[in-house]
Design an enzyme around this catalytic site. Sequence first.
Site, PDB file in Angstrom:
ATOM      1  N   ARG A 161      -3.903  -0.598  -4.861  1.00 24.54           N
ATOM      2  CA  ARG A 161      -3.380   0.540  -5.606  1.00 24.54           C
ATOM      3  C   ARG A 161      -3.688   0.336  -7.091  1.00 24.54           C
ATOM      4  O   ARG A 161      -3.837  -0.800  -7.544  1.00 24.54           O
ATOM      5  CB  ARG A 161      -1.877   0.675  -5.389  1.00 24.54           C
ATOM      6  CG  ARG A 161      -1.489   0.885  -3.918  1.00 24.54           C
ATOM      7  CD  ARG A 161       0.017   0.865  -3.736  1.00 24.54           C
ATOM      8  NE  ARG A 161       0.393   1.083  -2.332  1.00 24.54           N
ATOM      9  CZ  ARG A 161       0.528   0.105  -1.428  1.00 24.54           C
ATOM     10  NH1 ARG A 161       0.330  -1.162  -1.790  1.00 24.54           N
ATOM     11  NH2 ARG A 161       0.863   0.379  -0.184  1.00 24.54           N
ATOM     12  N   LYS A 187       3.860  -3.052  -3.601  1.00 18.21           N
ATOM     13  CA  LYS A 187       4.765  -1.913  -3.394  1.00 18.21           C
ATOM     14  C   LYS A 187       5.738  -2.167  -2.250  1.00 18.21           C
ATOM     15  O   LYS A 187       6.904  -1.768  -2.313  1.00 18.21           O
ATOM     16  CB  LYS A 187       3.937  -0.659  -3.111  1.00 18.21           C
ATOM     17  CG  LYS A 187       4.765   0.605  -2.904  1.00 18.21           C
ATOM     18  CD  LYS A 187       3.873   1.804  -2.662  1.00 18.21           C
ATOM     19  CE  LYS A 187       4.697   3.066  -2.433  1.00 18.21           C
ATOM     20  NZ  LYS A 187       3.840   4.252  -2.193  1.00 18.21           N
ATOM     21  N   HIS A 217      -6.272   6.315  -7.031  1.00 18.87           N
ATOM     22  CA  HIS A 217      -5.513   5.962  -5.833  1.00 18.87           C
ATOM     23  C   HIS A 217      -6.175   6.524  -4.580  1.00 18.87           C
ATOM     24  O   HIS A 217      -6.058   5.961  -3.480  1.00 18.87           O
ATOM     25  CB  HIS A 217      -4.086   6.497  -5.958  1.00 18.87           C
ATOM     26  CG  HIS A 217      -3.116   5.880  -4.991  1.00 18.87           C
ATOM     27  ND1 HIS A 217      -3.157   6.139  -3.637  1.00 18.87           N
ATOM     28  CD2 HIS A 217      -2.097   5.021  -5.183  1.00 18.87           C
ATOM     29  CE1 HIS A 217      -2.194   5.466  -3.034  1.00 18.87           C
ATOM     30  NE2 HIS A 217      -1.545   4.775  -3.947  1.00 18.87           N
ATOM     31  N   ARG A 226      -8.307   4.698  -1.658  1.00 15.51           N
ATOM     32  CA  ARG A 226      -7.703   4.079  -0.477  1.00 15.51           C
ATOM     33  C   ARG A 226      -7.864   5.008   0.735  1.00 15.51           C
ATOM     34  O   ARG A 226      -8.193   4.559   1.831  1.00 15.51           O
ATOM     35  CB  ARG A 226      -6.223   3.773  -0.745  1.00 15.51           C
ATOM     36  CG  ARG A 226      -6.018   2.618  -1.712  1.00 15.51           C
ATOM     37  CD  ARG A 226      -4.597   2.556  -2.258  1.00 15.51           C
ATOM     38  NE  ARG A 226      -3.583   2.512  -1.222  1.00 15.51           N
ATOM     39  CZ  ARG A 226      -3.209   1.398  -0.569  1.00 15.51           C
ATOM     40  NH1 ARG A 226      -3.799   0.246  -0.830  1.00 15.51           N
ATOM     41  NH2 ARG A 226      -2.248   1.456   0.340  1.00 15.51           N
ATOM     42  N   HIS A 264      -0.181  -1.451   4.410  1.00 20.99           N
ATOM     43  CA  HIS A 264       0.791  -0.526   4.982  1.00 20.99           C
ATOM     44  C   HIS A 264       1.697  -1.280   5.942  1.00 20.99           C
ATOM     45  O   HIS A 264       1.257  -2.207   6.619  1.00 20.99           O
ATOM     46  CB  HIS A 264       0.090   0.605   5.740  1.00 20.99           C
ATOM     47  CG  HIS A 264      -0.550   1.604   4.837  1.00 20.99           C
ATOM     48  ND1 HIS A 264      -1.496   2.514   5.268  1.00 20.99           N
ATOM     49  CD2 HIS A 264      -0.384   1.842   3.511  1.00 20.99           C
ATOM     50  CE1 HIS A 264      -1.883   3.266   4.257  1.00 20.99           C
ATOM     51  NE2 HIS A 264      -1.226   2.883   3.179  1.00 20.99           N
ATOM     52  N   TYR A 308       2.744 -11.798  11.285  1.00 23.89           N
ATOM     53  CA  TYR A 308       1.709 -12.375  12.138  1.00 23.89           C
ATOM     54  C   TYR A 308       0.374 -11.677  11.905  1.00 23.89           C
ATOM     55  O   TYR A 308      -0.657 -12.326  11.742  1.00 23.89           O
ATOM     56  CB  TYR A 308       2.131 -12.240  13.603  1.00 23.89           C
ATOM     57  CG  TYR A 308       1.130 -12.776  14.606  1.00 23.89           C
ATOM     58  CD1 TYR A 308       0.835 -14.130  14.651  1.00 23.89           C
ATOM     59  CD2 TYR A 308       0.497 -11.922  15.497  1.00 23.89           C
ATOM     60  CE1 TYR A 308      -0.078 -14.631  15.575  1.00 23.89           C
ATOM     61  CE2 TYR A 308      -0.415 -12.409  16.427  1.00 23.89           C
ATOM     62  CZ  TYR A 308      -0.700 -13.765  16.462  1.00 23.89           C
ATOM     63  OH  TYR A 308      -1.600 -14.245  17.373  1.00 23.89           O
TER      64      TYR A 308
END
Length: 235
Positions: free
Chosen positions: A81, A108, A171, A174, A197, A207
């Site tokens: 970002r 974030k 941005h 992305r 995310h 994991y």
Amino acid sequence: MTLTIINRIFGYALAHRLTRYNPAQGLPLKDIIKPLPKVRSHSAIIKASELGKPIYDIDTTPTGSFCTVEALKLILRVFLRPNEIRNLKWEYVDFEEKLIRIPATEMKKDRDHLVPLSKQVIKQLKYIQNYTSYSIYVFSSQRDSHKPMSKNVMTNRLRDLGYAADVMSAHGFRSTASTILHEQGWNHDAIEAQLAHLTGTSTSRAYNRFIYLPERKKMMQQWSNYLEQLSSKKI
């Protein structure tokens, strides 16, 4: 409709002496139910056929401050970002392991994030290091080396290059990467992990941060190769 249902519920509660008053009576709906948060959209070019020119312009147009020019080049290739690029520190860059390791405090979603570095990105970062190694920040402020570069400078550079607000934002790259990589057939979970995310349970997220790393390394190298072809106008 919603307010009517709420009043009926409290009416039932009053009739059965489950409550002494109806706090919803006489109030407008907006005072009872908070509106859903607005979803911010970021302008992005998501068609591969339209991406060549902006990549070429970003990579070959030298106008602008050194950090602004290099930051916009980098954000294309690492999926971070804008704020994460602004606050990127040299201590996060591990040339030996070919990774950027960003601590949770800078992210974030408040969790550590790993960014595999392609050969092209390593070359770029070493080039930038020749000019900004005096600062803790990869992209320091022109006025104060103890601070990161200013907000919105990457998006402002896009405007200077001729890309309007409804066409492309810093941005938005992305979304560009996500869309095209999905079209190219890369693993959805690997893409989401690279975008930082939150998916799955907290255990699976911890994991997956590592389980997809080998695939993400291949993906990030392929992405840099793809952008290099676009920048050279080969496709």
